[in-house]
Structure formats: C-alpha cells, structure tokens
Design an enzyme around this catalytic site. Structure first.
Site, short mmCIF file in Angstrom:
data_model
loop_
_atom_site.label_atom_id
_atom_site.label_comp_id
_atom_site.label_asym_id
_atom_site.label_seq_id
_atom_site.Cartn_x
_atom_site.Cartn_y
_atom_site.Cartn_z
N THR A 280 -1.05 7.63 -0.48
CA THR A 280 -2.50 7.24 -1.06
C THR A 280 -3.39 6.17 -0.63
O THR A 280 -4.41 6.08 -1.09
CB THR A 280 -2.27 7.24 -2.62
OG1 THR A 280 -1.59 6.07 -2.99
CG2 THR A 280 -1.49 8.61 -3.09
N ARG B 208 0.76 -1.12 -0.09
CA ARG B 208 -0.02 0.05 -0.08
C ARG B 208 1.07 1.08 -0.01
O ARG B 208 1.89 1.32 0.91
CB ARG B 208 -1.00 -0.12 1.30
CG ARG B 208 -2.18 -0.96 1.11
CD ARG B 208 -3.17 -0.43 2.13
NE ARG B 208 -2.75 -0.62 3.62
CZ ARG B 208 -3.34 -0.27 4.57
NH1 ARG B 208 -4.73 0.17 4.24
NH2 ARG B 208 -2.94 -0.25 5.91
N ASP C 281 3.43 -7.31 10.57
CA ASP C 281 4.49 -6.91 11.40
C ASP C 281 4.30 -8.02 12.81
O ASP C 281 5.22 -8.44 13.42
CB ASP C 281 4.27 -5.63 11.88
CG ASP C 281 5.01 -4.74 11.26
OD1 ASP C 281 5.75 -5.08 10.09
OD2 ASP C 281 4.74 -3.14 11.30
N ASP D 255 -0.77 -4.24 12.78
CA ASP D 255 -0.22 -4.51 11.45
C ASP D 255 -0.19 -6.02 11.13
O ASP D 255 0.83 -6.79 11.89
CB ASP D 255 0.96 -3.71 11.14
CG ASP D 255 1.37 -4.14 9.51
OD1 ASP D 255 1.29 -3.28 8.89
OD2 ASP D 255 1.75 -5.17 9.30
#
Ligand code: URA
Length: 209
Positions: free
Chosen positions: A108, A104, A203, A200
């Site tokens: 944006t 990603r 992670d 996340d």
C-alpha cells in the site's frame, strides 16, 4: 504555507550528484551524506534564536550574542534518517536526538509506526526532522504527525532529495513546516521511488542490498 529551500551551493550539488552514482561505495555514500547534512544544517540553523550573554575576554568584560541554551532536537526517521544525524551533531553537539521508526507497507506504501522516542521537552525545542528521501511524503507526514502529538511546535524538515509530489503533500499536510532540500527531482516511479534519485537510501547507507 511552509517555505521550500532548495540549496544551490556548488559543494552540496556536487556531493548530491556523487551519492546518486551507482558505483559510489557504501563508505563514500555514508561520508557524503554526513557532509551534505552538515552543509545543509549550516543554512537550516540560520534562524536559531540568539541571546545577549556577558563574557570576559582577556581585555575586558563585554556582551556578545550566543545561542540560547540547548534548545534543538534532531529526529531522524529510521533507518535512513540516521545517516544525517552526525552531520547535524557536528554543528550542534548539544542537541538532543529523538527517533521515529516507520516502514512503508510494500503493497500500500502507507507508513506504519513501530518506534517513537523523543526528548520529553520536545515542545520547547526547534525540531529538525531528517530523512534523506522525500518520496510520496507519507513517512514525513506521519512522522511529523507523531512528533506534533508529543507536543512539538517548531518543526523543520530536512532531506537530500525530494520529489515534487512529496513536497506538495508535505506542504499540504503540514503548512507550518519549512522544508530544506539539496535537490528537487523529476518524479516518482510506479513503486514510489524517486527518479532519477539514488535508489534506496537505507540500503546504500548500510550496504544491505
Ligand atoms: N526511499 C528511498 O530510499 N528512495 C526513494 O527513491 C524513495 C523512498
């Protein structure tokens, strides 16, 4: 419109709550993602086609129903999707595994493809696209776009936690794709993370935070 299946099985709910906890270790997180994927995979494979096969028991010859050939592909969206592959493979060890790499754009939030390698006979296979988090839906939509471009026709999307926004976007972009999720969460925050979510997923799987 594709159907959305939210799993209410107590084991799936319990393990999904466990992986959300901030103090769950990388080892436990990884193991539970594998276990949840296997439990979800059991249900998500419910409609796999069977065929009549002649077999011989120690007693006599007979005809039984068995899975048709090796007709499954699992496609994790890199990198967090990798955490869901082993659980699925425990159920369907002959499945082929493709990979789609997307990241990603941090500003944006638009997904950018950097890798796509799929089984050459993807068109004939029931494809399970896996990614733990369905947030904006951008990555799932883009990954399924790439996979369809390579000929895939029968696609199921499996994730652990989904936002309402992600589900709606994916259903709109790919109405032919059924969605299997362990938990539907409240919303996205301003950084496109799911709330309450688990942070996340990549992670937490790989201990990179
Ligand atoms: N990806 C993640 O890993 N977590 C989120 O909450 C959203 C996207």
């Amino acid at each position: 419109m594709g159907k959305v299946y939210v799993f209410d099985h107590p084991l799936i709910q319990h393990k999904t709550a466990m992986i959300r906890k901030i103090d769950t270790s990388v080892k436990d997180f990884r193991e539970m993602v594998r276990e949840i994927s296997m439990l979800m995979g059991y249900e998500a494979t419910r409609n796999l086609p069977l065929e009549e096969v002649e077999i011989e028991t120690p007693m006599c010859k007979t005809t039984m129903k068995m899975l048709q050939g090796e007709d499954i592909a699992i496609v994790p969206i890199l990198r967090a999707g990798l955490g869901m592959v082993d659980g699925m493979l425990a159920l369907v060890p002959n499945a082929k595994v493709g990979h789609v790499g997307l990241y990603r754009d941090p500003e944006t939030h638009i997904p950018v493809e950097y890798y796509c390698k799929l089984p050459t006979d993807i068109a004939k296979r029931q494809v399970f696209v896996v990614d733990p988090m369905l947030a904006t839906g951008g990555s799932a939509i883009a990954a399924i776009d790439f996979i369809k471009d390579k000929g895939a026709k029968n696609i199921i999307f499996m994730c652990l936690i989904a936002s309402p926004e992600g589900i709606e976007a994916l259903q709109k972009a790919h109405p032919d794709v059924d969605i299997f999720i362990a938990a539907k969460d409240e919303k996205l925050n301003e950084n496109a993370y799911i709330l309450p979510g688990l942070g996340d997923a990549g992670d937490r799987l790989y201990g990179t935070k």
